[in-house]
Each structure stands twice: as C-alpha cells, then as structure tokens.
Design an enzyme around this catalytic site. Structure first.
Site, short mmCIF file in Angstrom:
data_model
loop_
_atom_site.label_atom_id
_atom_site.label_comp_id
_atom_site.label_asym_id
_atom_site.label_seq_id
_atom_site.Cartn_x
_atom_site.Cartn_y
_atom_site.Cartn_z
CB SER A 114 0.88 -21.85 -20.02
OG SER A 114 0.43 -23.02 -19.38
N GLY A 115 3.14 -20.01 -20.70
CA GLY A 115 3.85 -18.95 -21.39
C GLY A 115 5.26 -18.77 -20.88
CG HIS A 116 5.93 -18.18 -17.33
ND1 HIS A 116 6.12 -16.88 -17.73
CD2 HIS A 116 4.79 -18.18 -16.57
CE1 HIS A 116 5.15 -16.11 -17.23
NE2 HIS A 116 4.33 -16.88 -16.55
CG HIS B 218 2.89 -12.52 -15.75
ND1 HIS B 218 3.43 -12.34 -14.50
CD2 HIS B 218 2.55 -13.83 -15.84
CE1 HIS B 218 3.40 -13.48 -13.85
NE2 HIS B 218 2.89 -14.40 -14.63
CG ASP C 153 -18.61 -6.92 -7.04
OD1 ASP C 153 -17.82 -6.49 -6.16
OD2 ASP C 153 -18.29 -7.78 -7.87
CB CYS C 154 -18.75 -5.78 -1.25
SG CYS C 154 -18.48 -6.66 0.31
N PRO D 155 -16.01 -2.56 3.41
CG PRO D 155 -16.81 -2.08 1.27
CD PRO D 155 -15.60 -1.93 2.15
CB THR E 74 -10.68 -11.80 -4.26
OG1 THR E 74 -9.92 -11.59 -5.45
CG2 THR E 74 -9.74 -11.89 -3.07
#
Length: 605
Positions: A76-78, A239, A425-426, A583, A467
């Site tokens: 949001s914001g658009h 953004h 942290d993989c 990794p 991700t």
C-alpha cells in the site's frame, strides 16, 4: 522555472498532520479500505483484518463468476492503485500489503479463492522480488487446490540501464494500463490463456520513468532529506528509494524531453516504439502534485511526442494512478497503440479511479474470508500416514528421511559457507525445514506421492521462512500440482523426472534465476537433465537417479567459479565467492544425493 516552489518542504507540518489524523500507524491500510468501500458501493472487502486485506467487486462470487478473474496488488501507499481499480472491466480483486510491503501469501490466496470461478484467474504482478515470490507461491498453492492460474510480471521502468542479474525492471504506473487491457479482455469473455496473452503483450509495449521533487513521508517516520534545496531526482522508484540521478531543478520542458528520450531510447530499446507509430500517454502524479502541474506536464509532453519523436498520440490519461504517498513529482508512461489496445482501453469499466461515478445499492461492506478446498480433490479429513505402506510409500519414506537427515548433518557447513557469501543462516534455515519434515512425516499420506509432496511444501512453508522457505514451498507445491494432473495411481520414473522439471520451471519463473546464476538451480538443473536423459536411454531408474545426483553435486561444486546474479551474494566480490560453493546449491545437491543413495540401498536390499 517550473516546480521551483516545490523544493520547500515543511516536514514538521507533515508530521503533525500524520499524528493528528492517524491514531494507530499499523491500522492505516485497513482504515483506508474501510473508507474506500463506504465511498464506492460496488466494492467490498474480506473480513480478515489485519492479516487479510483484500478489496473485491461486490457483484462477483467465485461460485457463480463465469469470466476470468483479474487480480493484482502489492504494497500500500500507492493509492489509488491497486484497490481503486477494482470494478467491472478492470480488476476483480486487489490484494493490499502494508505500506511498501508485499502482501502475505495467505492474503493473496484468500483473494484468489474469493473471486475465481471455473475460467480461472490472472495475477498481474509488479516486478519486485517480494511480490514475485509471494504471488508465485500463492499461485502454486491455488493450482494445488484445483484453480486455473496464470501470472504476468510487469516491469515497465525505463530509468535505469538494463540490469545485471535477475532483478529486472521495476513495475511502475504502466501497470495500470496493463490492468485495463486485461480487465477489458476478461470482461469480453476471453479464455484465461487469451487474457494472459493480451496482458503480457501490453506489458511489453509500455515504458515509464518518474521524476520527484521530494521524498515521500512514510507514516510514523521522519522523511529523508537526501534531496537538498533546488534539487530533483530522476528515475526514482515508487517506494522512496533513490533514483538514477539527483540534478538541479529544471524547467518542465527540459525534464519532459529527458524523460521521453530515456523511455524511447533506441540504445536500450526498452519499448518497441519507432517514429511514425501511434502511442498512448499517461501522466501520473506521485501523490503530492496538484492537478494543475500534471495537466501542464501533459500539455508539454504531447507536442514533444509529435514533433520530436514523430509519434501520433491517440489517448492521454492524466491524474494520480499509482502514487508514492505524498511524493511531489510525476511519471510518464508511453504505450504503443494499435486498434486492439485502444479497444481495450476504451471499453467501459466501473473501476472508481479510472475514473467513474459511484452508483447502485450499497451491499454489506464486508463478507467472510473463503475457506480452502472447494475445487480441491482432497477431502476435509486431515492427512495421515497409511497403516500399511505399499512399495512406493516405503521408498518415499526412506528417501524423505535420508534427505532431511543429510540437511541436518550439513547445517554447520552451510552456515559457514553462507557466513562468507550471505547472512550466515542457510544451514539453520534449511535445518528447521528438515526437522519439521521429520516431525510431520508421521502424518504424510506416503502411498500418495503427489499429496506427500504437497504436505512437504506445507511443512516447509510453516517452518523455514525467508526466501528459501518460499522457494522450496513453490518447488514442492509445483511438483504436487504436476503429479496430481499426470498420475492417477503409482508414479512412474518418467513422471518423477517430469515433476522435477516442472518444479525447477516454477522456481525459475517466480524467482527469476536460471542456470549459471549461482543458486540451488545450478544443482537441480543438471540433475534434471541427466535424469531425463538416462531414463530416455532406457537406463534402470535407480541408476538414473544415482547418476543425476552425481550431476547435482558436480553442478553445486561448479558454483565456486560463478559470479552471483541472485540473492545477497550479488553484493559479494568475486574473490570471496571463489572460496566457497553456493550454500543453497550445496544444500540441494546434498538432499538430492542422500535421497538417491537411500533409494539405491532399498533397491539392493
């Protein structure tokens, strides 16, 4: 000098207004939606606040809708994008994220379920990594439930040089024109494939560039002062991120000339528009520009397109379509026009901000969030492990356990490698997913391979996060969808190979990576190629699996020599990258190899 007065920004006034109007910053999006549906009786929202923020047409129900649903959304914001373009002839639903944040997968999936009938739905997604991944995972989950889903990614930004890697061009105001084309095609009764094709075509013939005279003020935060007095920014995103260049404020004639040269450059060839052709122009306000300024800009742009670029201007749309909160400035979008495009743009719509007037009776403002499964082949009963495993179920069980344990054992090595080329942290992330799988396997329907893969995806989605979690969830959900569509009893070795190929294609589609980008695909793509090749040659499936796992390991090790083009590693120097393999690729090769060895051992016993 046009716009000169805009360089004076009274930040304290802005902050006082925000404090006075916005009682709770976290509620700004939900309160915006409530006001929107009260203002326009043709709109409703799903009663799932605060997590599910979906605006939809009040006249559409998934149970009865006989046209392709067109869904878009993002942070949001658009405003008025995207919820202001929901209406007959345009969007069927808009998924609203928090300010400048991609909406969560559950919210997107709720929107799909709410409006998608038997003809399916098209997701129109702006080209930002978060949007691509979240909408991508939602698409795969919806497909696993039986919905027909297609996706079109819009990247119309012409401000920056052709990007290196997979980030690609950003999605900007030209996306609104794509919404209109797709919505009109859907309203005309076209099939999902045809609606998607028209939307994709529209996305490929539009280019946009923005200009800003101030940085936007995010609610609850102090605005950045990176633009000094008398300065303007060229080629910004939506953004608040920095643009291509900061320059002295220039007259509007000069600014427009620069923007048009950038969009229509024959060197970058961002849009396929040449002299003598016809175009559509959109002048879009970024939130803090008066209509007068936008109209002046439009008035200067049209003759420049005609005289300097030799283009005929068939349509002009001027107003605020996709903003960046209160940013002062504008963007210009140019779309190549042909009779088919003009027919779609001229088609009637009731989307309130195209704009149109509000009319009709006011239905209830909110309706319940739909539950899963109306099109799913599954029953409402929870999944559980069969009391008696058939041969395929036994093999699947040992392969899953071997793969998960291998990842847990590799945790420290993965973290060490990732500490040099990522955020370290993989191993921990992958291990969380592996442990969740080992915990949940007691409830997997192991005799049903397709549903088991779907459950693995769910386990990962609940436990891994980040991700990697989304990518692996997409991977397994895509495999589930493929096997569900192609297998009705036992899964053949070639169907397994095809499912692997489909999963790789899904990860590449939504994540953007391919071979040579230094990702997990550099392990999985060689494995898939070898598996398919050996099976086509008639090799024993177990042997083919082992050979493909060797290819996966070799592919992962080869990433030492690759320059990263995806993820955090893109910011790391080649000298550091050359000291360790990727990794993610090593993790993929490890679980794939462990599964193959376990199947071989089972076969030999």
């Amino acid at each position: 000098m046009f716009f000169m007065w805009k360089c004076v920004v009274i930040l304290s006034w802005k902050l006082n207004i925000y404090v006075y109007i916005l009682n709770v910053i976290a509620d700004v999006v939900t309160e915006f939606i409530e006001g929107l549906v009260e203002t326009y009786p043709g709109l409703q929202y799903l009663d799932g606040f605060p997590l599910v923020k979906v605006v939809l047409r009040a006249d559409v129900s998934a149970a009865t809708y006989d046209k392709v649903a067109v869904i878009s959304g993002g942070g949001s914001g658009h405003e008025p994008a995207h919820a202001g373009f929901v209406g007959e002839g345009m969007l069927t639903a808009a998924i609203c994220g928090d300010i400048f944040s991609s909406p969560p997968v559950d919210s997107i999936l709720a929107g799909i379920r709410a409006v998608t009938g038997p003809k399916g739905c098209l997701l129109i997604v702006k080209n930002y990594t978060g949007d691509r991944l979240n909408f991508g995972l939602a698409a795969e989950l919806a497909k696993s439930e039986g919905y027909k889903v297609e996706t079109v990614i819009v990247g119309d930004d012409c401000a920056l040089p052709p990007p290196r890697g997979i980030a690609g061009r950003r999605g900007l105001a030209g996306t609104i024109l794509v919404h209109k084309v797709a919505g009109a095609a859907a309203a005309a009764g076209l099939s999902l494939n045809d609606v998607a094709a028209e939307a994709k075509h529209a996305s490929e013939i539009v280019g946009t560039m923005g200009v800003a005279l101030s940085v936007c003020t995010i609610p609850g935060q102090v605005a950045s002062d990176r633009l000094g007095p008398g300065k303007m920014e060229l080629g910004l995103g939506i953004h608040g991120e920095p643009g291509a260049a900061v320059v002295d404020i220039q007259p509007v004639n000069v600014v427009v000339s620069h923007v048009l040269q950038q969009i229509l450059s024959t060197e970058t060839n961002f849009v396929p528009i040449t002299r003598g052709e016809r175009v559509v122009l959109m002048v879009n306000g970024l939130g803090g520009s008066p209509t007068m300024e936008l109209m002046i800009t439009a008035g200067k742009t049209v003759p420049k397109l005609q005289l300097e670029h030799g283009l005929a201007v068939d349509r002009v749309y001027t107003g605020s379509f996709m903003t960046s909160l209160d940013m002062a400035g504008f963007s210009i979008s140019i779309m190549k026009a042909d009779p088919a495009i003009l027919q779609r743009l001229d088609a009637p719509t009731k989307a309130p901000y195209w704009p149109v007037a509000a009319d009709g009776n006011h239905p209830p403002a909110k309706i319940p969030v739909p539950i899963s499964g109306s099109r799913s082949a599954k029953t409402d009963e929870p999944q559980s492990k069969p009391q008696q495993l058939n041969e395929q179920g036994q093999i699947l069980e040992i392969a899953i356990e071997a793969a998960a344990n291998a990842i847990i054992n590799l945790k420290d090595n993965l973290n060490e490698w990732d500490g040099k080329v990522g955020d370290g942290d993989c191993g921990s992330t992958m291990s969380r997913g592996a442990k969740a799988i080992l915990e949940d396997i007691k409830n997997y329907p192991l005799n049903d391979a397709a549903d088991t893969l779907g459950e693995i995806g769910s386990s990962i989605g609940r436990s891994m996060g980040g991700t990697s979690g989304i990518i692996y969830t997409i991977f397994f959900k895509a495999a589930h969808s493929h096997l569900k569509a192609s297998s009705h009893s036992g899964v053949t070795s070639k169907q397994w190979a095809e499912a692997l190929k489909a999963s790789i294609a899904a990860v590449s589609k939504y994540g953007g990576a391919s071979a040579g980008y230094r990702t997990l695909l550099d392990a999985l793509i060689p494995a898939s190629l070898v598996l398919e090749e050996k099976l086509n040659y008639g090799d024993d499936p177990c042997t083919a699996f082992i050979l493909s796992s060797e290819a996966a390991l070799a592919g992962a090790q080869s990433t030492v020599d690759m320059q990263a083009q995806a993820g955090r590693s893109t910011y790391i120097s080649g000298e550091i990258l050359s000291t360790v393999p990727d990794p993610g690729a090593m993790a993929a090769a490890t679980w794939f190899r462990a599964a193959a060895l376990a199947v071989k051992a089972k076969h030999e016993s």
